[in-house]
Design a protein around this motif. Structure first.
Motif, PDB file in Angstrom:
ATOM      1  N   GLY A 152     -35.056 -69.465 -16.142  1.00 59.14           N
ATOM      2  CA  GLY A 152     -36.267 -69.572 -16.956  1.00 59.14           C
ATOM      3  C   GLY A 152     -36.740 -68.264 -17.538  1.00 59.14           C
ATOM      4  O   GLY A 152     -37.208 -68.211 -18.685  1.00 59.14           O
ATOM      5  N   SER A 153     -36.640 -67.179 -16.777  1.00 57.57           N
ATOM      6  CA  SER A 153     -37.062 -65.857 -17.260  1.00 57.57           C
ATOM      7  C   SER A 153     -35.869 -65.001 -17.683  1.00 57.57           C
ATOM      8  O   SER A 153     -35.998 -63.788 -17.801  1.00 57.57           O
ATOM      9  CB  SER A 153     -37.845 -65.144 -16.153  1.00 57.57           C
ATOM     10  N   GLY A 154     -34.721 -65.642 -17.902  1.00 59.63           N
ATOM     11  CA  GLY A 154     -33.522 -64.904 -18.245  1.00 59.63           C
ATOM     12  C   GLY A 154     -33.494 -64.458 -19.693  1.00 59.63           C
ATOM     13  O   GLY A 154     -34.404 -64.738 -20.491  1.00 59.63           O
ATOM     14  N   LEU A 155     -32.417 -63.767 -20.049  1.00 57.20           N
ATOM     15  CA  LEU A 155     -32.299 -63.182 -21.376  1.00 57.20           C
ATOM     16  C   LEU A 155     -32.265 -64.244 -22.468  1.00 57.20           C
ATOM     17  O   LEU A 155     -32.896 -64.078 -23.523  1.00 57.20           O
ATOM     18  CB  LEU A 155     -31.026 -62.319 -21.438  1.00 57.20           C
ATOM     19  N   VAL A 156     -31.546 -65.345 -22.240  1.00 53.76           N
ATOM     20  CA  VAL A 156     -31.418 -66.374 -23.275  1.00 53.76           C
ATOM     21  C   VAL A 156     -32.759 -67.029 -23.558  1.00 53.76           C
ATOM     22  O   VAL A 156     -33.166 -67.175 -24.726  1.00 53.76           O
ATOM     23  CB  VAL A 156     -30.380 -67.433 -22.841  1.00 53.76           C
ATOM     24  N   ASN A 157     -33.485 -67.426 -22.526  1.00 55.41           N
ATOM     25  CA  ASN A 157     -34.786 -68.062 -22.735  1.00 55.41           C
ATOM     26  C   ASN A 157     -35.796 -67.080 -23.323  1.00 55.41           C
ATOM     27  O   ASN A 157     -36.635 -67.464 -24.151  1.00 55.41           O
ATOM     28  CB  ASN A 157     -35.309 -68.631 -21.412  1.00 55.41           C
ATOM     29  N   THR A 158     -35.738 -65.835 -22.909  1.00 56.04           N
ATOM     30  CA  THR A 158     -36.638 -64.823 -23.472  1.00 56.04           C
ATOM     31  C   THR A 158     -36.384 -64.642 -24.960  1.00 56.04           C
ATOM     32  O   THR A 158     -37.326 -64.558 -25.775  1.00 56.04           O
ATOM     33  CB  THR A 158     -36.442 -63.481 -22.738  1.00 56.04           C
ATOM     34  N   PHE A 159     -35.103 -64.615 -25.341  1.00 47.88           N
ATOM     35  CA  PHE A 159     -34.754 -64.476 -26.762  1.00 47.88           C
ATOM     36  C   PHE A 159     -35.219 -65.687 -27.567  1.00 47.88           C
ATOM     37  O   PHE A 159     -35.768 -65.546 -28.675  1.00 47.88           O
ATOM     38  CB  PHE A 159     -33.236 -64.307 -26.888  1.00 47.88           C
ATOM     39  N   PHE A 164     -37.732 -67.745 -31.767  1.00 40.93           N
ATOM     40  CA  PHE A 164     -37.898 -69.075 -32.331  1.00 40.93           C
ATOM     41  C   PHE A 164     -39.073 -69.841 -31.735  1.00 40.93           C
ATOM     42  O   PHE A 164     -39.360 -70.958 -32.169  1.00 40.93           O
ATOM     43  CB  PHE A 164     -36.612 -69.896 -32.119  1.00 40.93           C
ATOM     44  N   GLY A 165     -39.713 -69.274 -30.722  1.00 42.47           N
ATOM     45  CA  GLY A 165     -40.826 -69.960 -30.087  1.00 42.47           C
ATOM     46  C   GLY A 165     -40.408 -71.190 -29.314  1.00 42.47           C
ATOM     47  O   GLY A 165     -41.188 -72.136 -29.161  1.00 42.47           O
ATOM     48  N   ILE A 166     -39.180 -71.195 -28.830  1.00 40.65           N
ATOM     49  CA  ILE A 166     -38.639 -72.336 -28.091  1.00 40.65           C
ATOM     50  C   ILE A 166     -38.557 -71.996 -26.608  1.00 40.65           C
ATOM     51  O   ILE A 166     -38.246 -70.871 -26.241  1.00 40.65           O
ATOM     52  CB  ILE A 166     -37.225 -72.697 -28.594  1.00 40.65           C
ATOM     53  N   GLY A 167     -38.803 -72.992 -25.789  1.00 40.21           N
ATOM     54  CA  GLY A 167     -38.513 -72.794 -24.374  1.00 40.21           C
ATOM     55  C   GLY A 167     -39.737 -72.709 -23.496  1.00 40.21           C
ATOM     56  O   GLY A 167     -40.859 -72.921 -23.946  1.00 40.21           O
ATOM     57  N   PRO A 168     -39.490 -72.383 -22.239  1.00 39.95           N
ATOM     58  CA  PRO A 168     -38.159 -72.155 -21.658  1.00 39.95           C
ATOM     59  C   PRO A 168     -37.371 -73.456 -21.475  1.00 39.95           C
ATOM     60  O   PRO A 168     -37.939 -74.510 -21.235  1.00 39.95           O
ATOM     61  CB  PRO A 168     -38.455 -71.510 -20.310  1.00 39.95           C
ATOM     62  N   ILE A 169     -36.048 -73.366 -21.636  1.00 40.76           N
ATOM     63  CA  ILE A 169     -35.153 -74.510 -21.498  1.00 40.76           C
ATOM     64  C   ILE A 169     -34.520 -74.479 -20.111  1.00 40.76           C
ATOM     65  O   ILE A 169     -34.051 -73.435 -19.654  1.00 40.76           O
ATOM     66  CB  ILE A 169     -34.058 -74.477 -22.581  1.00 40.76           C
ATOM     67  N   ASP A 170     -34.490 -75.615 -19.460  1.00 39.27           N
ATOM     68  CA  ASP A 170     -33.929 -75.710 -18.108  1.00 39.27           C
ATOM     69  C   ASP A 170     -32.403 -75.871 -18.176  1.00 39.27           C
ATOM     70  O   ASP A 170     -31.861 -76.959 -17.982  1.00 39.27           O
ATOM     71  CB  ASP A 170     -34.559 -76.881 -17.348  1.00 39.27           C
TER      72      ASP A 170
END
Length: 318
Positions: A152-159, A164-170
């Motif tokens: 949830g707090s990883g690099l992909v979700n942060t980006f 894009f204002g998306i997330g966090p994605i599980d």
């Protein structure tokens, strides 16, 4: 009518063969010594444990041992087809193996073809070193890296949140992401290492074939389709046959590390099912029966694929 050799003649032939074999073995003794550690490994860790497969036909109890456990015949094998859980796990295994064959198996072929087009030797060796590296990482490290990037707090979700204002994605708990992540991990870890075989096969194609194709006006795509791919076709067929033999082997360590309570329904495969059934529930006989069933299916697939390959003019594996 052909006359068969007498028992005395047969014994004499065998004795003569032994006399010729012993001097040959002595001359090649260092080669046999070199092979000996590998031979001992396979005997001790591959063949001797197969004796324990007898518990698949018993109601095995560790307290009674192999000799004292009652014999139940094919009862556990019949249970395999009656247990709904086994059917679901088998479907999960086949679905995951199908995705790996469709996406992960062609990955090293495509990568080898791309590397074969690189003309700079230095740049080619650099790319090979980079793509080979993940193969030497254990699955613990690979899954750990993916977990760090995709949590949830990883690099992909942060980006995704910042750009894009998306997330966090599980990614790690959503069952729909489980299979794509498994396939992606296999490609990232093993695609580079798999290119070694295909690059070796590509090196065996005669350069004169490409020169003749250029003289005939064939472009790079035509050369790829009519020269390169047919040149490595036999290698592709052999590796595909071997891969079909492991169609029910999804890789225990990787799957086990990726499993959690959210994706267990879709992620539990035969390897992990045997572990939970045999170790956690102490149902050793049923777990062994499932393992033997998996091996039998793999053998059937290898034989069938090999015969099919021979019908199409390929050499096969035997």
């Amino acid at each position: 009518m052909e006359q068969r050799p007498s028992p005395a003649e047969t014994a004499g032939t065998i004795a003569a063969g032994k006399k010729r074999a012993l001097p040959f073995i002595w001359r090649k003794r260092y080669a046999y010594i070199l092979v000996l550690p590998g031979l001992i490994y396979f005997i001790v860790y591959r063949y001797v444990p197969m004796l324990g497969s007898v518990i698949a036909f018993q109601d095995y109890s560790p307290f009674l041992g192999f000799a004292g456990s009652p014999w139940v015949g094919l009862q556990h094998f019949a249970t395999i087809f009656e247990d709904d859980e086994v059917v679901r796990v088998l479907w999960n295994t086949l679905a995951l193996s199908f995705l790996q064959i469709v996406f992960a198996f062609p990955a090293p072929i495509i990568l080898a073809l791309m590397l074969n087009e690189v003309r700079s030797g230095l740049y080619k060796r650099l790319i090979q070193s980079v793509v080979y590296l993940p193969h030497f990482l254990s699955w613990v490290i690979v899954v750990g890296v993916f977990t760090i990037f995709l949590r949830g707090s990883g690099l992909v979700n942060t980006f995704l949140q910042l750009e894009f204002g998306i997330g966090p994605i599980d990614f790690l708990t959503n069952p729909s992401f489980f299979r794509p992540l498994i396939v992606l991990q296999v490609i990232w870890k093993e695609a580079g290492w798999g290119t070694i075989i295909f690059l070796a096969a590509l090196s065996g194609i005669s350069p004169s074939l490409y020169e003749a194709a250029v003289m005939d006006g064939a472009g790079r795509w035509r050369q790829l389709w009519h020269i390169t791919l047919p040149g490595i076709r036999s290698t592709i067929v052999i590796l595909l046959i071997l891969r079909l033999g492991n169609v029910l082997d999804s890789g225990f360590e990787q799957i086990f590390l990726m499993l959690n309570s959210f994706n267990m329904e879709i992620g539990n495969v035969l390897d992990t099912y045997v572990y939970f059934k045999g170790i956690h529930q102490s149902d050793y006989s049923f777990a062994t029966a499932v393992g033997l069933f998996k091996g039998l299916i793999g053998l059937i697939l290898v034989v069938a694929a090999n015969r099919l390959a021979k019908k199409f003019g390929e050499e096969g594996i035997y």
